[in-house]
Structures are given as structure tokens and as C-alpha cells.
Design a protein around this motif. Structure first.
Motif, PDB file in Angstrom:
ATOM      1  N   GLN A  83       0.798  -1.220   0.000  1.00 36.49           N
ATOM      2  CA  GLN A  83       0.000   0.000   0.000  1.00 36.49           C
ATOM      3  C   GLN A  83       0.833   1.273   0.000  1.00 36.49           C
ATOM      4  O   GLN A  83       0.353   2.329  -0.328  1.00 36.49           O
ATOM      5  CB  GLN A  83      -0.946   0.006   1.186  1.00 36.49           C
ATOM      6  N   ASN A  84       2.081   1.195   0.393  1.00 36.90           N
ATOM      7  CA  ASN A  84       2.996   2.317   0.203  1.00 36.90           C
ATOM      8  C   ASN A  84       4.401   1.738   0.189  1.00 36.90           C
ATOM      9  O   ASN A  84       4.556   0.539   0.010  1.00 36.90           O
ATOM     10  CB  ASN A  84       2.803   3.405   1.275  1.00 36.90           C
ATOM     11  N   PHE A  88       3.881  -4.996   4.510  1.00 37.10           N
ATOM     12  CA  PHE A  88       3.200  -5.448   5.715  1.00 37.10           C
ATOM     13  C   PHE A  88       2.963  -6.936   5.656  1.00 37.10           C
ATOM     14  O   PHE A  88       2.633  -7.476   4.600  1.00 37.10           O
ATOM     15  CB  PHE A  88       1.855  -4.740   5.865  1.00 37.10           C
ATOM     16  N   ARG A 105      14.905   2.611   5.461  1.00 36.85           N
ATOM     17  CA  ARG A 105      15.243   3.953   5.889  1.00 36.85           C
ATOM     18  C   ARG A 105      16.663   4.211   5.424  1.00 36.85           C
ATOM     19  O   ARG A 105      17.566   3.450   5.734  1.00 36.85           O
ATOM     20  CB  ARG A 105      15.159   3.930   7.399  1.00 36.85           C
ATOM     21  N   ARG A 145       8.536  -3.181  12.518  1.00 39.85           N
ATOM     22  CA  ARG A 145       7.833  -2.750  13.711  1.00 39.85           C
ATOM     23  C   ARG A 145       6.462  -3.404  13.811  1.00 39.85           C
ATOM     24  O   ARG A 145       5.762  -3.556  12.817  1.00 39.85           O
ATOM     25  CB  ARG A 145       7.663  -1.228  13.698  1.00 39.85           C
ATOM     26  N   ARG A 147       2.682  -3.471  14.267  1.00 35.62           N
ATOM     27  CA  ARG A 147       1.662  -2.438  14.106  1.00 35.62           C
ATOM     28  C   ARG A 147       0.376  -2.773  14.839  1.00 35.62           C
ATOM     29  O   ARG A 147      -0.295  -1.893  15.348  1.00 35.62           O
ATOM     30  CB  ARG A 147       1.355  -2.247  12.612  1.00 35.62           C
ATOM     31  N   ARG A 148       0.005  -4.048  14.828  1.00 35.56           N
ATOM     32  CA  ARG A 148      -1.227  -4.417  15.507  1.00 35.56           C
ATOM     33  C   ARG A 148      -1.050  -5.813  16.098  1.00 35.56           C
ATOM     34  O   ARG A 148      -0.335  -6.635  15.536  1.00 35.56           O
ATOM     35  CB  ARG A 148      -2.395  -4.522  14.526  1.00 35.56           C
TER      36      ARG A 148
ATOM     37  N   ILE B  59       8.235  10.802   8.251  1.00 34.30           N
ATOM     38  CA  ILE B  59       7.103   9.877   8.263  1.00 34.30           C
ATOM     39  C   ILE B  59       7.435   8.493   8.792  1.00 34.30           C
ATOM     40  O   ILE B  59       6.633   7.585   8.699  1.00 34.30           O
ATOM     41  CB  ILE B  59       6.483   9.744   6.860  1.00 34.30           C
ATOM     42  N   TYR B  60       8.619   8.324   9.378  1.00 36.92           N
ATOM     43  CA  TYR B  60       8.937   7.025   9.966  1.00 36.92           C
ATOM     44  C   TYR B  60       8.419   6.916  11.386  1.00 36.92           C
ATOM     45  O   TYR B  60       8.501   5.884  11.997  1.00 36.92           O
ATOM     46  CB  TYR B  60      10.460   6.807  10.012  1.00 36.92           C
ATOM     47  N   ASP B  61       7.944   8.017  11.904  1.00 39.97           N
ATOM     48  CA  ASP B  61       7.706   8.062  13.338  1.00 39.97           C
ATOM     49  C   ASP B  61       6.473   7.258  13.765  1.00 39.97           C
ATOM     50  O   ASP B  61       5.746   6.719  12.962  1.00 39.97           O
ATOM     51  CB  ASP B  61       7.568   9.525  13.783  1.00 39.97           C
ATOM     52  N   GLU B  62       6.292   7.208  15.070  1.00 41.85           N
ATOM     53  CA  GLU B  62       5.127   6.539  15.654  1.00 41.85           C
ATOM     54  C   GLU B  62       3.851   7.242  15.190  1.00 41.85           C
ATOM     55  O   GLU B  62       3.845   8.439  14.945  1.00 41.85           O
ATOM     56  CB  GLU B  62       5.173   6.638  17.192  1.00 41.85           C
ATOM     57  N   ASP B  63       2.762   6.458  15.169  1.00 37.12           N
ATOM     58  CA  ASP B  63       1.492   7.008  14.715  1.00 37.12           C
ATOM     59  C   ASP B  63       1.067   8.256  15.482  1.00 37.12           C
ATOM     60  O   ASP B  63       0.594   9.216  14.913  1.00 37.12           O
ATOM     61  CB  ASP B  63       0.388   5.966  14.854  1.00 37.12           C
ATOM     62  N   THR B  87       0.159   9.857   2.602  1.00 37.39           N
ATOM     63  CA  THR B  87       0.403   8.559   1.975  1.00 37.39           C
ATOM     64  C   THR B  87       0.763   7.471   2.979  1.00 37.39           C
ATOM     65  O   THR B  87       1.025   6.353   2.588  1.00 37.39           O
ATOM     66  CB  THR B  87       1.569   8.646   0.965  1.00 37.39           C
ATOM     67  N   VAL B  88       0.794   7.792   4.274  1.00 39.43           N
ATOM     68  CA  VAL B  88       1.164   6.746   5.227  1.00 39.43           C
ATOM     69  C   VAL B  88       0.045   5.720   5.322  1.00 39.43           C
ATOM     70  O   VAL B  88      -1.087   5.968   4.931  1.00 39.43           O
ATOM     71  CB  VAL B  88       1.491   7.297   6.639  1.00 39.43           C
ATOM     72  N   GLU B  89       0.382   4.551   5.878  1.00 40.27           N
ATOM     73  CA  GLU B  89      -0.586   3.454   5.861  1.00 40.27           C
ATOM     74  C   GLU B  89      -1.634   3.576   6.951  1.00 40.27           C
ATOM     75  O   GLU B  89      -2.682   2.987   6.874  1.00 40.27           O
ATOM     76  CB  GLU B  89       0.150   2.118   6.006  1.00 40.27           C
ATOM     77  N   GLU B  90      -1.327   4.352   7.980  1.00 36.66           N
ATOM     78  CA  GLU B  90      -2.246   4.412   9.104  1.00 36.66           C
ATOM     79  C   GLU B  90      -3.410   5.353   8.772  1.00 36.66           C
ATOM     80  O   GLU B  90      -3.223   6.547   8.560  1.00 36.66           O
ATOM     81  CB  GLU B  90      -1.499   4.894  10.351  1.00 36.66           C
ATOM     82  N   TRP B 129       0.746   4.375  -4.969  1.00 35.87           N
ATOM     83  CA  TRP B 129       0.150   3.562  -3.918  1.00 35.87           C
ATOM     84  C   TRP B 129      -1.269   4.006  -3.666  1.00 35.87           C
ATOM     85  O   TRP B 129      -1.584   5.187  -3.740  1.00 35.87           O
ATOM     86  CB  TRP B 129       0.975   3.659  -2.629  1.00 35.87           C
ATOM     87  N   PHE B 130      -2.086   3.050  -3.295  1.00 32.17           N
ATOM     88  CA  PHE B 130      -3.493   3.392  -3.116  1.00 32.17           C
ATOM     89  C   PHE B 130      -3.712   4.349  -1.956  1.00 32.17           C
ATOM     90  O   PHE B 130      -4.671   5.087  -1.926  1.00 32.17           O
ATOM     91  CB  PHE B 130      -4.351   2.135  -2.983  1.00 32.17           C
ATOM     92  N   THR B 131      -2.773   4.341  -0.980  1.00 37.50           N
ATOM     93  CA  THR B 131      -2.942   5.246   0.151  1.00 37.50           C
ATOM     94  C   THR B 131      -3.019   6.694  -0.304  1.00 37.50           C
ATOM     95  O   THR B 131      -3.836   7.458   0.190  1.00 37.50           O
ATOM     96  CB  THR B 131      -1.776   5.084   1.134  1.00 37.50           C
TER      97      THR B 131
END
Lengths: 436, 597
Positions: A83-84, A88, A105, A145, A147-148, B59-63, B87-90, B129-131
Motif C-alpha cells: 500500500q505504500n 506489511f 530507511r 515494527r 503495528r497491531r 514519516i517514519y515516526d510513531e502514529d 500517503t502513510v498506511e495508518e 500507492w493506493f494510500t
């Protein structure tokens, strides 16, 4: 450690394995542009899979209510559609499913106001202007990481997970129940669909005659899924019909031949794996002795049946005694659905060409995984004329089982797990004629 | 603005900037939330050339950090970081980034919008990407009204493309924004573009997309002139109501009454469709439709509303009363009483009353509870007397249900029931129940029962309490079971305020003081706690002469807990006696109840 699952991602560039120790290892295919583009086919390492990242997915756990140890063994891994830039994957042990993010990274921020890069504090009086951190390129780092964590959904052992084509849900199956999850929601009470989409638990556990052995979503139709049972049946369910899929839409079953019935009939007819073909038209199943292809449009019986190791039929008694009869072999389709592959004993695995119906026995061993080595075909001596190199049924090594395998989604590359070893074979000469 | 003279004012900003990359999430979060302070100190130029690139790559950071960043960026006109956040996945982060982008877009002049903002939307819309494409769906509607007609045409084209995207995720995003986008479009384009997109999405192969199209249907229907509805929207809606997928039908049932489609279509189409949903084979759909019965009936055209309900809706409702699924029945029970106000007294007595009574006898406690909890609607129309004969057995049965949660639920309706039924009926029939709960073997029930008594006293007054409740409660002080004796104390805690100083001092206090000699330590320390709680209600004379000596005696008790609570109480009571205005700052009643044990 002993590898317990193998899975390619949607592009085939990444391959993940899970093992008994709860570890997940991800391999990445070397991009071909690295070598001289002219000689891609010849250069040694182009197209090879190298370790990309390794992480601990599950830890041993203990269920205090039931006084049961929960193994960290990874039962299944499934990749999500990309998705990006990150990837996942879902990994599960017996009870808990986890969603992992694998990202790259290549930049690192640099520059502090109050200290230098080593962390030594600067003299405040020397600070005369503000400095904003600058991103500097660094070596590529792969970050994994969690995620869920989807927990408390299963009372029995999770045997399958499958991501839905709608991209937002997946299912997980244990012996008696299939749960549907929303990828964004770990607390089940928030899910859109009622969670127990299938529940076959009888009121009295003594009456239990059948358990779910595997389940999978249709590759294109988000409302269809199939599950297999220990009685050798397949049930196709349509989630459009009702919220609780306790009534199947179609039942696929092969009528039993009363003549061949024996004490082992039920055990060996138990389906150990079920896979939709890429086209979505066929189902591939594996039971102890055979692999079968079913047409969704025909529920009377399989359209094709392949004998994987029929010579073991006379050995069932001893296989029952050493528990091998309960081994759960997986089965896979090739990218064009024309060839199927499944595992056997003695480091052998079998491929069947659906067009000709011909099968070959191949051996996964160290020599053949060297670059440009040719896969050796083997034969199990089973009466008739014995050829050189044939293996007798009695000399098969039943501890060398090939249970888990995966086929690249678009190319003729296969990944075979043989206990502690992962073999990746790839056909470089002619992608169309892999089987022979 | 950054001072060059090494002044101290730089220090706090320097800390904030450094903490943007601190290892502690909380500190990063803190810095992100002060982004405007940092930007102000850096000045416009450095913010743009230095801070901006840094944030764009964060954009690598925590949500939670990203979420805060997305929100903060809504206060700046800095597009690039938001673009990367979109564009992030969350999903929550993406949605927040889109929200901030929408906010920012309002601050752009029409020219800037075309030069800076619109290209960003296009980039997102054609992202790999679809996001990013899903994020773009939410931005079209804010650009569209304020750009030139050429750009408008481009935007429409982009939206059209996304509606037929390969991934269902993007089609879902497009479907969910279809209504919003339709609102900003010119009516001609609504008819030419939106309708065809809507029709396509409503017949998408994935039911997860189709069901979102149903929602868009509501907004589109309100935009179109009445005469076009029949040809443009109704065929799709009819199809959705009969969709193979129950989830789509569920959506239709759930969104149904929101549709303002005019009386003619309502009568000819919606009523039959609604009937079908009430009879759907999937229980989830029937439950959703049952939930909407009242709302649907209310929105029917008034001139022949009664007739439609009586001939078309009521027969279906009658069937639902004996549905096989308890969720359906309980959904119906939660709204069915509301029909009485629509149908009036005579119809209610003749047609609805039998249904209420049947539901009051339902095997599922939730159904009965839902009926009882909505009694007030019927009370207004026919008076509760009509029901009371059947009500009583139903209440008694619930009050004695084997499941304590059911008992708990009915207790909570007691004050309401008492209000509806009046004091006479209550004393005669229900009072014994309320007292029986005080000696229930489940603590939660006893606790709720004490709270219930308090509410009853608030309703019926102190005099009623003195005659009916207080003697019984105080009588329990001599019960051989120490749990019941403690219940006395808890009741006193709850009732003292409602009963007032007189009753508390004269009747309750002596009992509490007497209980300080109880042989069970739990009772004794609860005496201490009770004295602390009723202290504010007592006059200072009683406090000094009666309460204090007892507390002092308890403070020398052999039991540690008794000592502790007695000392607590003493310091509290002392504080109050020196501070005469104490009645003002005692804890609110609710807090008091929480502390009951």
C-alpha cells in the motif's frame, strides 16, 4: 530452527519464512539492475534471495487460565497487498496474530543545538543561532515494527490466515471457528462483520466429529471463502448470504469408495491444505496420500486427483504408530495454474503438470541448490523394474519431511522448507518448461 | 527573528528543536505540538528551507507523533509534509492529514489554489500507492468550487478515474466521498457525471464498495429535483434494497428514513422496500430495519401516514414480535412504543397494546427491559394503567431473574417506573421488591438497590422515606448476616442527604453509633466511613457530642483498618467543624456513591 511456514509477497521480490522459535526471516531478491544488464542470466547473484531482515515475531507464552503453554512457533505468514513504500505481513502462532511493518530507511537526521553528535553537551554561551536537524543519507536500514496485535480471538490453534481481496479484512481459522478481522481493529467488538463467521463448536465437545483444517479467501471475490475439514470435505461460503456462515453455499465432497474403507480412511482423507488457484476457478487440496483439484462449478468430486505417494498405503500402520500419518502437507499452484506442487518424505517433493497429468519427484538437497545445478528427479521403487538410483519404500527417511513450500507469484521460482533448511530453486533457462 | 547575540531566549527553542528527534515519544510529541513556536523563532525563510524538508521526511515516526504532526500542520501553509503524511498506511494519520489539507485549502486564494494546491491533489490522485489515491478523494470537493472551469474539468476527470480504480480501497474512498463531491458540482454535471459514477459504484463487484454507494445515494437524492429522482436514483436504490449481499441491504435499512424523496416515491417504492427489509432473511438486516420503524413512520407524508402504517407496516411489525432472533425482537422493543404517539390513543389500545404485552412476556429479558425502559411514550398516550396488569408480572420476573445483570438493569428503571406508576401503586406492588434487592447475594445488586432507594426518596420525598423505607433499612442493622448490616450503613450513606438533617440525626445516627460495637471489623470501619459521610448533614452539636467520642473510641480499635478509617474520619470531621461553610465543598453525591465500599 525448524522452518514452519514459507510465503512470497505479491510481487515475489520478498520471501518470508517463520520458524519454530518464533522468528521471521525475510529474504529479498537482488535487483537485476545491480549487475550488468546484458548478462543478467549469467551473473551469479542476480535474482538470488538474500536475507533482508530477521525479527522475533512471537515469544513463548503461557495461558494461566488453562495452564497451557503457548508455543512461539509461527504457523502462518501472509503478506498484505503493498500500500505504500513499506511492506506489511501478518504472522500467527497458535493464538495471536500480529501485523508487522517492514520499512526501509536511508536517511538519518543530524545536528543538535545543545549537544554534539556524540551526545556531549555544548557550552550554552557558544550557541548563537538555532540549528534545524538535517537529513543525511546513511546505509540502508530495514526496520520491522509491530503495528497491531490481534489477540483473544481463538480458543484453539490457529491453522490459517487469509487476507481478503477487499484489502481491509482478513480471516483466521482455528479447529472450530473462523474469525473475520478488520486490519485496523484489534478489538474484535468493533469489527464490521460479526466475528464468528463460522462456528462449528457443538454443545457437547464429545459430539465433535469434524474440525476445520484450513481456510482461505477467494482471490478476487471478497465475499467468498472456502474451508476444509478433517472429514475431507470443502465448504464454500458466501458472506453475502448471511452474517453467520453456518450454512455453506457449496459442499465439495468425494463419495467414499466403500471397498477401500479401513481404520485409517478418515485420518488420511483429512484435508491438510486448501488453496484457490490464481484464476479463482479451481481449488487445490492435499490429503495424506493425494493432491486434488476441484472445480468451483462442480461439487460432485475433484476434477483431478494426483497420487503423491501411493506406495505408503501399505505402510499406514507404522505411519500411524510414529504419528507421521498426522503430518500436514501444504500444496501450491504455479503462477499460471498449470502445475501444482506438494511435499513428501525423504526430502522429496512432487510436481504435477495438469495438462499431461505427469508427475515428477524432486529432491531438495544441498547440492541442487548451488547456482546452476539441476534439480534431480528421483523415483521411489515400488515394484516393477528397479532402476539405478531408485529408493526403496523401506529406506525412505520419514524424519525428512517437506511440509511447507511456496511458489513465486509470477515466475518459476520455488521455495521449499526442509526442516532447518530453506531451498530456493529457480528456473533460468526456459520459464515455460519448468517441470521437465 | 533568530537573535544573533547568543541570548537566553534561544535556549527553550533549541531544546524544542532537539527534542524533535528525542528517543522519548512523549518529548517528540511535545515538540511537535509546539511547532508554531519553533517556526516563529526560525522565521519564514528558514522554516521553509530547513524545517519543512526535515518534517517531510519524518514519516517514519510513531502514529501518535504523525497524528499530532498532521494536526499541527493544519495551522501552517506547508503542503509538502502533509502530502507525505497523506500517503502513510495508518488511516487515522492519513485522515488527519487530509483534514488539515482541507483546512489549509480555505486559506489559499483561488490563484494559489490552482498553482500550489491543485497540483498536489493531482499528484496524490495519480500516486503509485493506493494510500495516496484514497487521500486525494477527500480533497476534490474543497478545490472544485474555487478553480477555473478547465481545472474543474480536470478534477472531474480525476474523480472519475478513481471511481474505477483497480483497488477496492480507492473505490471505497471515492464512493464515500461521492455525496460530498456531488454537492459542490453544478447540477448538470451531477446529472451527467455523478449519476453514472454512482450507478457504477452501486453495482461494483465488491459489496464493500456497493454499500458505501448506498450512503452517497442519500446526499445525491437531496440534490436532484423531484422529477429526476425516479429515473436517476430510484432504479439503483431499488436494486440495492434487493442486493444479494446482506451488508448492502443492511445499509439500505440503516440509512433508509434519511431519504427525502417526496411522498409519491415514498408511497410507491420506499414503503414496499421497507416492508421487504423488515421481512429480510438475514437477521442483521431485520434488526437494522426494526430499529428504524419509528423513524420511518414519523417521516411518512402526514396526509395518509396512519393508513400506510396500519395497512403496510404494522403487519410486518406484528411478525417481528415473534421473530426467531432475539436481537431483532429487542431492536423492535426499543422503538415500538414510539409508534403510539404517531397512531394515537385508539389505535394504540387496539393494535399496539397486544404487541407490547406480547413483548413484555418475551422469553428474552432484553426485550422486556427495552419495553419497560420506554414506558414513558405510552404513558403520554394511553396512561400506564392499561399496561400495569401485565407490567407487574413482567417486572417481578425480571427482578428475580437468575442473571444478576438482568436484575441490575431492571433496578435502574425503578425510579422511572415509580414516577410513571405513582406512589400508591409503588407502595402496594413494588416496594417489597426494592427492599428484597438490598439482601441480594450479589454486591452489585445491593449497591444498585441502595442507589435506587436514594432516587426514590428524591422522587417521593423525606416523609415517604421515613414511613416506608427508613424503618426497614434500620431494621437490617440487627441482621445476623454482617453483609446485610453493612448494607444498612451503605443505605444510610446514600439516604442521609435526601432525608435531611432531622431524620438523619434522630433516626439514623443512633443506629450507626450502636453499630460501632459490632463484632465484625468490616462493619466497624464502615461505621467510621459512614460517620465521615453523614457528618456534613449532622448539626455540629451532634458531631461534637455523639460522633466524635465514638470515632475516638474506634481510633483505638485493635483492627488496623478500623483505626485507619476512624482517624480519616476524625480529621475530616474536625476540618468540617472548624469550617462552617463545609456543606458547600463536600464531595458530590455521585462521588459519594462510588466510595460506598
Amino acid at each position: 530452527d525448524v522452518i514452519s511456514t514459507v510465503e512470497f509477497n505479491q510481487t515475489g521480490d520478498l520471501l518470508a519464512t517463520g520458524d519454530k522459535g518464533g522468528r521471521v526471516v525475510i529474504f529479498q531478491r537482488e535487483t537485476e539492475s545491480k549487475g550488468e544488464s546484458e548478462e543478467v542470466g549469467e551473473t551469479g547473484d542476480s535474482g538470488e534471495y538474500n536475507v533482508y531482515s530477521t525479527f522475533q515475531s512471537h515469544e513463548p507464552d503461557f495461558d494461566y487460565l488453562k495452564s497451557l503453554e503457548i508455543e512461539e512457533k509461527i504457523n502462518k505468514i501472509r503478506w498484505l497487498p503493498q500500500q505504500n513504500a513499506a511492506h506489511f505481513l501478518l504472522s500467527t502462532n497458535d493464538k495471536t496474530i500480529k501485523l508487522w511493518k517492514v520499512s526501509e530507511r536511508d536517511k538519518r537526521p543530524e545536528g543538535y543545538n545543545l549537544k554534539d553528535e556524540e551526545g556531549r553537551l555544548k557550552d550554552i554561551s557558544t550557541i548563537t543561532s538555532l540549528q534545524v536537524p538535517v537529513l543525511k543519507p546513511t546505509d540502508l536500514m530495514v526496520e520491522v515494527r509491530p503495528r497491531r496485535v490481534f489477540s483473544n480471538g481463538h480458543t484453539y490453534h490457529v491453522n490459517s490466515i487469509s487476507v481478503n481481496s477487499d484489502g481491509e479484512t482478513y480471516l483466521s481459522a482455528d479447529d472450530l471457528r473462523i474469525n473475520m478481522w478488520h486490519l485496523g481493529i484489534t478489538d474484535r467488538s468493533f469489527s464490521i462483520l460479526p466475528n464468528n463467521i463460522v462456528d462449528i463448536k457443538p454443545a457437547n465437545m464429545e459430539d465433535l466429529t469434524e474440525v476445520i483444517t484450513a481456510a482461505e479467501f477467494h482471490p478476487h471475490h471478497c465475499h467468498l471463502f472456502v474451508y476444509s475439514s478433517s472429514k475431507g470435505t470443502l465448504r464454500l461460503c458466501d458472506m453475502r448470504a448471511s452474517a453467520l456462515c453456518d450454512r455453506h453455499t457449496k459442499l465439495f465432497e468425494e463419495p467414499e469408495d466403500p471397498g477401500s474403507r479401513s481404520f485409517f480412511s478418515e485420518i488420511i482423507s483429512s484435508v491438510s491444505d486448501v488453496k484457490f488457484s490464481h484464476s479463482g476457478r479451481y481449488l487445490l487440496t492435499r490429503d495424506y496420500l493425494t493432491a486434488k483439484v476441484w472445480d468451483l462449478n462442480m461439487d460432485k468430486g475433484p476434477v483431478e486427483t494426483y497420487q503423491v505417494h501411493e506406495y505408503l498405503r501399505s505402510k499406514l500402520c507404522s505411519l500411524y504408530e510414529n504419528d507421521c500419518i498426522f503430518d500436514k502437507f501444504e500444496c501450491v499452484w504455479n503462477s499460471s495454474d498449470s502445475v501444482i506442487m506438494t511435499g513428501a518424505y525423504n526430502s522429496f517433493f512432487r510436481m504435477f503438470d495438469r495438462e499431461t497429468g505427469r508427475g515428477v519427484t524432486l529432491e531438495a538437497w544441498r547440492e541442487s541448490s548451488k547456482p546452476r545445478a539441476v534439480l534431480r528427479t528421483r523415483r521411489v521403487y515400488n515394484g516393477g523394474k528397479r532402476r539405478r538410483g531408485d529408493v526403496g519404500v523401506d529406506s525412505l527417511d520419514f524424519t525428512k519431511k517437506i511440509l511447507h513450500m511456496a511458489w513465486h507469484p509470477s515466475e518459476n521460482i520455488i521455495a521449499i522448507a526442509a526442516t532447518n533448511n530453506l531451498y530456493i530453486f529457480q528456473d533460468r533457462v526456459n520459464p515455460e518448461a519448468q517441470v521437465q | 527573528m533568530a537573535g544573533a547575540d547568543g541570548d537566553d531566549s534561544l535556549y527553550p527553542i533549541a531544546v524544542l528543536i532537539d527534542e524533535l528527534r528525542n528517543e522519548d515519544v512523549q518529548l517528540r510529541l511535545n515538540s511537535i505540538k509546539k511547532l508554531s513556536t519553533i517556526a516563529l523563532a526560525l522565521g519564514v525563510e528558514r522554516t521553509r528551507t530547513e524545517l519543512l524538508p526535515f518534517l517531510t521526511d519524518t514519516i517514519y515516526d510513531e502514529d501518535e507523533v504523525l497524528l499530532a504532526l498532521a494536526e499541527q500542520l493544519g495551522n501552517f501553509t506547508m503542503l509538502p509534509p502533509l502530502e507525505s503524511l497523506a500517503t502513510v498506511e495508518e488511516t487515522v494519520v492519513r485522515d488527519k492529514a487530509v483534514e488539515s489539507l482541507r483546512k489549509i485549502s480555505q486559506e489559499h486564494s483561488p490563484v494559489d489554489l490552482e498553482v500550489h494546491f491543485e497540483p498536489l491533489v493531482k499528484r496524490l490522485a495519480s500516486g503509485d500507492w493506493f494510500t495516496s489515491r484514497t487521500s486525494a478523494c477527500g480533497l476534490f470537493s474543497v478545490c472544485y468550487p474555487r478553480v477555473s472551469s478547465t481545472v474543474k474539468a480536470e478534477i472531474r476527470q480525476h474523480f472519475r478515474t478513481l471511481c474505477s480504480d483497480d483497488t477496492p480501497m480507492v473505490r471505497r474512498a471515492a464512493a464515500s466521498k461521492l455525496g460530498e463531491f456531488a454537492k459542490v458540482l453544478e447540477l448538470d454535471y451531477v446529472k451527467s457525471d455523478i449519476i453514472s459514477l454512482f450507478t457504477a459504484l452501486a453495482s461494483d463487484e465488491q459489496d464493500s464498495v456497493r454499500l458505501l454507494a448506498v450512503e452517497a445515494c442519500v446526499s445525491i437524492a437531496t440534490l436532484l429535483p423531484q422529477e429526476d429522482l425516479e429515473t436517476l436514483v430510484m432504479p439503483t436504490l431499488r436494486q440495492a434494497a434487493e442486493d444479494k449481499s446482506w451488508r448492502v441491504r443492511y445499509m439500505v435499512a440503516d440509512k433508509f428514513s434519511e431519504k427525502a424523496v417526496g411522498p409519491e416515491i415514498t408511497k410507491n417504492d420506499l414503503v414496499p422496500a421497507f416492508q421487504n427489509l423488515l421481512k429480510d432473511c438475514e437477521a442483521e438486516v431485520r434488526a437494522a430495519a426494526a430499529n428504524k420503524v419509528k423513524e420511518f413512520c414519523e417521516n411518512l407524508p402526514e396526509d395518509n401516514r396512519e393508513q400506510i402504517i396500519m395497512t403496510h407496516i404494522l403487519p410486518c411489525v406484528k411478525e417481528l414480535v415473534s421473530d426467531t432472533n432475539q436481537h431483532v425482537k429487542s431492536a423492535l422493543a426499543s422503538v415500538i412504543m414510539g409508534l403510539s404517539t404517531i397512531l394515537g390513543k385508539d389505535n394504540t389500545i387496539e393494535h399496539l397494546l397486544p404487541l407490547f404485552l406480547a413483548q413484555l412476556k418475551d422469553e428474552c429479558p432484553e426485550v422486556r427491559l427495552n419495553i419497560i425502559s420506554n414506558l414513558d411514550c405510552v404513558n403520554e398516550v394511553i396512561g400506564i394503567r392499561q399496561l400495569s396488569q401485565s407490567l407487574l408480572p413482567a417486572i417481578v420476573e425480571l427482578a428475580e431473574d437468575a442473571k444478576w445483570r438482568v436484575r441490575l438493569a431492571i433496578i435502574e428503571y425503578m425510579p422511572l417506573l415509580a414516577g410513571q406508576l405513582g406512589v400508591e401503586f409503588f407502595d402496594e406492588k413494588l416496594n417489597t421488591l426494592c427492599m428484597a434487592w438490598l439482601i441480594d447475594h450479589v454486591y452489585a445488586i445491593r449497591e444498585a438497590a441502595t442507589c435506587n432507594l436514594m432516587k426514590l426518596v428524591e422522587k417521593f420525598g423525606a416523609e415517604w422515606a421515613q414511613n416506608t423505607i427508613v424503618p426497614k433499612v434500620l431494621g437490617m442493622a440487627n441482621d445476623p448476616n454482617y453483609l446485610h448490616r453493612m448494607t444498612t450503613l451503605f443505605c444510610i450513606n446514600a439516604l442521609s442527604e435526601a432525608c435531611g438533617q432531622d431524620i438523619t440525626t434522630k433516626q439514623m445516627l443512633p443506629v450507626v453509633l450502636k453499630m460501632s460495637n459490632d463484632q465484625v471489623a468490616n462493619v466497624r470501619f464502615n461505621v467510621a466511613k459512614s460517620l465521615q459521610k453523614i457528618g456534613p448533614v449532622l448539626d455540629s452539636n451532634a458531631l461534637q457530642t455523639e460522633v466524635k467520642p465514638v470515632l475516638e473510641k474506634l481510633a483505638t480499635d485493635t483492627d488496623m483498618d478500623v483505626k485507619y478509617f476512624a482517624q480519616e474520619a476524625i480529621s475530616d470531621v474536625k476540618l468540617r467543624s472548624t469550617n462552617q461553610s463545609s456543606a458547600q465543598d463536600r464531595p458530590p453525591l455521585a462521588a459519594l456513591q462510588n466510595k460506598v465500599f
